[in-house]
Scaffold this motif. Structure first.
Motif, PDB file in Angstrom:
ATOM      1  N   PHE A  93       0.839  -1.202   0.000  1.00 27.54           N
ATOM      2  CA  PHE A  93       0.000   0.000   0.000  1.00 27.54           C
ATOM      3  C   PHE A  93       0.874   1.253   0.000  1.00 27.54           C
ATOM      4  CE2 PHE A  93      -3.755   2.398   1.932  1.00 27.54           C
ATOM      5  CZ  PHE A  93      -4.546   2.242   0.805  1.00 27.54           C
ATOM      6  N   GLY A  94       1.851   1.262  -0.935  1.00 26.37           N
ATOM      7  CA  GLY A  94       2.713   2.426  -1.089  1.00 26.37           C
ATOM      8  C   GLY A  94       2.128   3.404  -2.090  1.00 26.37           C
ATOM      9  N   ARG A  95       2.984   4.138  -2.793  1.00 29.12           N
ATOM     10  CA  ARG A  95       2.508   5.171  -3.722  1.00 29.12           C
ATOM     11  C   ARG A  95       1.583   4.589  -4.784  1.00 29.12           C
ATOM     12  NH1 ARG A  95       1.792   9.593  -2.849  1.00 29.12           N
ATOM     13  NH2 ARG A  95       2.226  10.423  -4.917  1.00 29.12           N
ATOM     14  N   ILE A  96       2.036   3.549  -5.468  1.00 19.45           N
ATOM     15  CA  ILE A  96       1.216   2.944  -6.519  1.00 19.45           C
ATOM     16  C   ILE A  96       0.001   2.256  -5.913  1.00 19.45           C
ATOM     17  CG2 ILE A  96       1.172   1.239  -8.374  1.00 19.45           C
ATOM     18  CD1 ILE A  96       2.744   3.776  -9.035  1.00 19.45           C
ATOM     19  N   GLY A  97       0.179   1.561  -4.810  1.00 15.13           N
ATOM     20  CA  GLY A  97      -0.928   0.854  -4.179  1.00 15.13           C
ATOM     21  C   GLY A  97      -2.080   1.777  -3.815  1.00 15.13           C
ATOM     22  N   ARG A  98      -1.769   2.947  -3.275  1.00 14.44           N
ATOM     23  CA  ARG A  98      -2.835   3.871  -2.875  1.00 14.44           C
ATOM     24  C   ARG A  98      -3.535   4.484  -4.084  1.00 14.44           C
ATOM     25  NH1 ARG A  98       1.161   5.081   0.964  1.00 14.44           N
ATOM     26  NH2 ARG A  98       1.738   7.050  -0.029  1.00 14.44           N
ATOM     27  N   LEU A  99      -2.786   4.739  -5.154  1.00 14.43           N
ATOM     28  CA  LEU A  99      -3.427   5.251  -6.368  1.00 14.43           C
ATOM     29  C   LEU A  99      -4.297   4.174  -7.015  1.00 14.43           C
ATOM     30  CD1 LEU A  99      -0.593   7.402  -7.978  1.00 14.43           C
ATOM     31  CD2 LEU A  99      -2.573   8.174  -6.672  1.00 14.43           C
ATOM     32  N   LEU A 100      -3.839   2.930  -6.977  1.00 15.03           N
ATOM     33  CA  LEU A 100      -4.663   1.834  -7.478  1.00 15.03           C
ATOM     34  C   LEU A 100      -5.951   1.732  -6.665  1.00 15.03           C
ATOM     35  CD1 LEU A 100      -1.946  -0.918  -8.071  1.00 15.03           C
ATOM     36  CD2 LEU A 100      -3.218   0.314  -9.834  1.00 15.03           C
ATOM     37  N   ALA A 101      -5.838   1.923  -5.357  1.00 15.41           N
ATOM     38  CA  ALA A 101      -7.027   1.888  -4.503  1.00 15.41           C
ATOM     39  C   ALA A 101      -8.012   2.976  -4.907  1.00 15.41           C
ATOM     40  CB  ALA A 101      -6.623   2.048  -3.034  1.00 15.41           C
ATOM     41  N   ARG A 102      -7.521   4.172  -5.152  1.00 19.24           N
ATOM     42  CA  ARG A 102      -8.397   5.272  -5.577  1.00 19.24           C
ATOM     43  C   ARG A 102      -9.115   4.924  -6.882  1.00 19.24           C
ATOM     44  NH1 ARG A 102      -6.178  11.352  -4.503  1.00 19.24           N
ATOM     45  NH2 ARG A 102      -5.806  11.180  -2.260  1.00 19.24           N
TER      46      ARG A 102
ATOM     47  N   ARG B 223       8.449 -15.856 -11.621  1.00 18.92           N
ATOM     48  CA  ARG B 223       7.283 -16.726 -11.459  1.00 18.92           C
ATOM     49  C   ARG B 223       7.309 -17.469 -10.120  1.00 18.92           C
ATOM     50  NH1 ARG B 223       3.421 -18.267 -14.869  1.00 18.92           N
ATOM     51  NH2 ARG B 223       4.523 -17.324 -16.637  1.00 18.92           N
ATOM     52  N   GLU B 224       8.465 -17.920  -9.728  1.00 19.05           N
ATOM     53  CA  GLU B 224       8.568 -18.668  -8.464  1.00 19.05           C
ATOM     54  C   GLU B 224       8.136 -17.799  -7.281  1.00 19.05           C
ATOM     55  OE1 GLU B 224      11.859 -21.092  -5.732  1.00 19.05           O
ATOM     56  OE2 GLU B 224      12.491 -20.069  -7.577  1.00 19.05           O
ATOM     57  N   GLY B 225       8.654 -16.589  -7.239  1.00 18.82           N
ATOM     58  CA  GLY B 225       8.321 -15.707  -6.119  1.00 18.82           C
ATOM     59  C   GLY B 225       6.869 -15.283  -6.123  1.00 18.82           C
ATOM     60  N   LEU B 226       6.369 -14.897  -7.298  1.00 16.62           N
ATOM     61  CA  LEU B 226       4.992 -14.422  -7.392  1.00 16.62           C
ATOM     62  C   LEU B 226       3.983 -15.536  -7.175  1.00 16.62           C
ATOM     63  CD1 LEU B 226       5.492 -12.026 -10.429  1.00 16.62           C
ATOM     64  CD2 LEU B 226       4.987 -11.335  -8.077  1.00 16.62           C
ATOM     65  N   SER B 227       4.389 -16.786  -7.416  1.00 15.96           N
ATOM     66  CA  SER B 227       3.493 -17.922  -7.206  1.00 15.96           C
ATOM     67  C   SER B 227       3.128 -18.093  -5.730  1.00 15.96           C
ATOM     68  CB  SER B 227       4.134 -19.209  -7.721  1.00 15.96           C
ATOM     69  OG  SER B 227       4.269 -19.172  -9.128  1.00 15.96           O
TER      70      SER B 227
ATOM     71  N   ASN C  61       2.183  -4.705  -5.551  1.00 13.77           N
ATOM     72  CA  ASN C  61       2.847  -3.436  -5.854  1.00 13.77           C
ATOM     73  C   ASN C  61       4.037  -3.182  -4.940  1.00 13.77           C
ATOM     74  OD1 ASN C  61       1.499  -1.506  -3.564  1.00 13.77           O
ATOM     75  ND2 ASN C  61      -0.032  -2.909  -4.372  1.00 13.77           N
ATOM     76  N   THR C  62       4.578  -4.277  -4.368  1.00 13.16           N
ATOM     77  CA  THR C  62       5.759  -4.148  -3.521  1.00 13.16           C
ATOM     78  C   THR C  62       7.046  -4.273  -4.333  1.00 13.16           C
ATOM     79  OG1 THR C  62       5.960  -6.519  -3.040  1.00 13.16           O
ATOM     80  CG2 THR C  62       4.489  -5.213  -1.625  1.00 13.16           C
ATOM     81  N   GLY C  63       7.008  -5.043  -5.445  1.00 17.73           N
ATOM     82  CA  GLY C  63       8.219  -5.288  -6.231  1.00 17.73           C
ATOM     83  C   GLY C  63       9.171  -6.255  -5.558  1.00 17.73           C
ATOM     84  N   ARG C  64       8.719  -6.852  -4.461  1.00 19.09           N
ATOM     85  CA  ARG C  64       9.593  -7.750  -3.693  1.00 19.09           C
ATOM     86  C   ARG C  64       9.892  -9.027  -4.466  1.00 19.09           C
ATOM     87  NH1 ARG C  64       8.003  -9.745   2.436  1.00 19.09           N
ATOM     88  NH2 ARG C  64       9.803 -11.119   2.813  1.00 19.09           N
ATOM     89  N   TRP C  65       8.881  -9.548  -5.179  1.00 27.34           N
ATOM     90  CA  TRP C  65       9.068 -10.740  -6.010  1.00 27.34           C
ATOM     91  C   TRP C  65       8.764 -10.372  -7.452  1.00 27.34           C
ATOM     92  CZ3 TRP C  65       5.838 -10.685  -1.661  1.00 27.34           C
ATOM     93  CH2 TRP C  65       6.357 -11.288  -0.524  1.00 27.34           C
TER      94      TRP C  65
END
Length: 481
Positions: free
Chosen positions: A136-145, A241-245, A234-238
């Protein structure tokens, strides 16, 4: 009557007409899932002045007059039709009506132009699709809006939950406050309340569950009534495919990444290659903001002129990845103070072009400079074309693309001679062609492309999510191919 009085009377008349349009637009949206556009700009939930400004801007870029007095009859004609879920562009209706030589009444012409959305042809309303935001950072909050704004009749995307790491001290209240007020994008359009007892944020009637977790494999979304949801990481942490799975837990059907994907993760730029997404694909990436800014105009130029090679230089606003003041950073230069320096850095946008445009044989290189502004960037796209052309021909082509092509939601066009970066805060287009800065000599073209690297990119992400969820409804009149 003096000229001044006449001008004021004309303004008041147009105000009255725009005011009468608002309930019609709202009712079409709420009751029939019809989004009314004007040259790809939504008129839903817009004020009187905003509707008038949108009309004025549209006629500026179209090079022809367009007034609410012209578009109102088309709006009235729509109310008489048995419309299904769709997007109807009043600007395109007016433009195509002008060029039609049959002399049809507006009602008959409108019925013909939107026939694919009426009667037996209309798309059936779909059930709402759950959406979860992971981060829920910059992109996350704009996506929420954007998600809250697009809830509409309740049959579209529904933001059901946000997953974050719990912070100490009034975590929920502070996150709600960041959603309510934004130093760049302004106030949230609506009401926000906090239900601390149930760990929820209620925004414009949408109950959003806040789930605290630092490990995606521990969350059971079905415990919150969430099913077959699209999760937006929207964290960019993963990024592979392995990480996002790890996100593919009970209740989650698909994962969308708001960063360039690695390995075999498809990188999608809406408007360019979103139709290549396989129905059974569970993990996709929306690439980067810069990739979304350069790929649509690059495609527009390649389709018309051919592109042999190119270089993109991005002058990019600083981001949270940089340090506010000089301090240790894993990157060589990003540790230096972001608001005090221009910082040379890398960009993966050029290499990402090949994923979005695999048929483009041209070699595209790229580099980037971070500069001390908090939002809006510019990409300078230097292209060697397949044939010689002229500046006016290129501008005419890009203006037409921005108005009538399938890329009209991605590419905008501006002729204002005094435009600067802050003018594009809140733009929903992936990129905006600056006509005044465009340079063309023979087979060399240099395009200056503004983009709101936060809001414009977030709009592209939502378009991809709408597409994979099945609630991206067709636009009428159909854009020229």
């Amino acid at each position: 009557m003096t000229a001044t009085e006449d001008s004021f009377t004309n303004w008041k008349t147009r105000e009255e007409i725009a005011e009468s349009m608002i309930p019609i637009i709202g009712k079409l949206h709420r009751e029939r899932d019809v989004t009314v556009l004007l040259h790809s700009r939504s008129l839903v939930n817009k004020s009187v002045v905003s509707i008038l400004k949108t009309h004025r801007f549209a006629r500026q870029i179209a090079g022809e007059e367009l007034s609410v007095t012209e578009t109102l009859p088309f709006l009235h004609a729509l109310t008489a039709l048995d419309l299904g879920p769709s997007q109807i562009d009043l600007g395109m209706l007016a433009a195509t009506y002008r060029s039609d030589e049959r002399g049809l009444p507006v009602a008959d012409f409108t019925a013909e132009a939107v026939a694919g959305a009426t009667g037996a042809n209309k798309t059936e309303r779909r059930e709402s699709r759950d959406v979860v935001l992971y981060g829920f950072g910059r992109i996350g909050r704009l996506l929420a809006r954007l998600l809250i704004e697009k809830t509409g009749s309740g049959n579209g995307l529904r933001l059901r939950a946000i997953v974050v790491r719990q912070a100490a001290g009034q975590d929920l209240v502070k996150r709600a406050s960041l959603l309510r007020r934004d130093s760049i994008h302004g106030q949230f359009q609506g009401t926000i309340t906090v239900d601390e007892a149930n760990s929820r944020i209620i925004a414009n009637g949408n109950e959003i569950q806040v789930i605290y977790s630092d490990d995606p494999t521990t969350v059971d979304y079905t415990a919150y009534g969430i099913k077959d949801a699209i999760l937006i990481d929207n964290t960019g942490r993963w990024r592979d495919r392995e990480g996002l799975s790890k996100h593919l837990r009970p209740g989650i059907g698909k994962v969308v990444l708001t960063a360039p994907g690695k390995g075999d993760v498809p990188n999608i730029v809406h408007g360019v290659n979103h139709d290549t997404i396989k129905p059974d694909e569970q993990i996709i990436s929306c690439a980067s903001c810069t990739t979304n800014a350069i790929v649509p105009p690059l495609k527009a130029m390649a389709d018309e002129y051919g592109v042999l090679r190119g270089h993109v230089e991005t002058v990019h606003s600083f981001t949270n990845d940089q340090n506010l003041l000089d301090n240790y950073h894993n990157s060589d230069r990003r540790g230096r103070s972001a608001p005090l320096n221009m910082v040379i850095t890398e960009t993966g946008a050029a290499s990402a072009v090949t994923k979005a445009l695999p048929d483009l044989q041209a070699k595209i290189t790229g580099s980037s400079i971070r500069v001390p502004v908090p939002d809006v960037s510019i990409a300078i796209l230097n292209l060697q074309l397949g044939r010689a052309t002229s500046r006016q021909e290129v501008l005419d082509h890009l203006r037409d693309v921005s108005l009538t092509s399938p890329l009209r939601r991605q590419i905008d066009f501006i002729t204002a001679p005094d435009a600067v970066s802050s003018d594009f805060i809140g733009s929903r287009h992936a990129s905006i062609v600056d006509a005044g800065a465009t340079k063309v000599e023979g087979d060399n073209a240099i395009l200056y492309l503004w983009y709101d690297n936060e809001f414009g990119y977030s709009s592209q992400v939502i378009r991809v999510v709408q597409h994979v969820s099945g609630v991206e409804y067709p636009t009428y009149p159909a854009p020229a191919v």
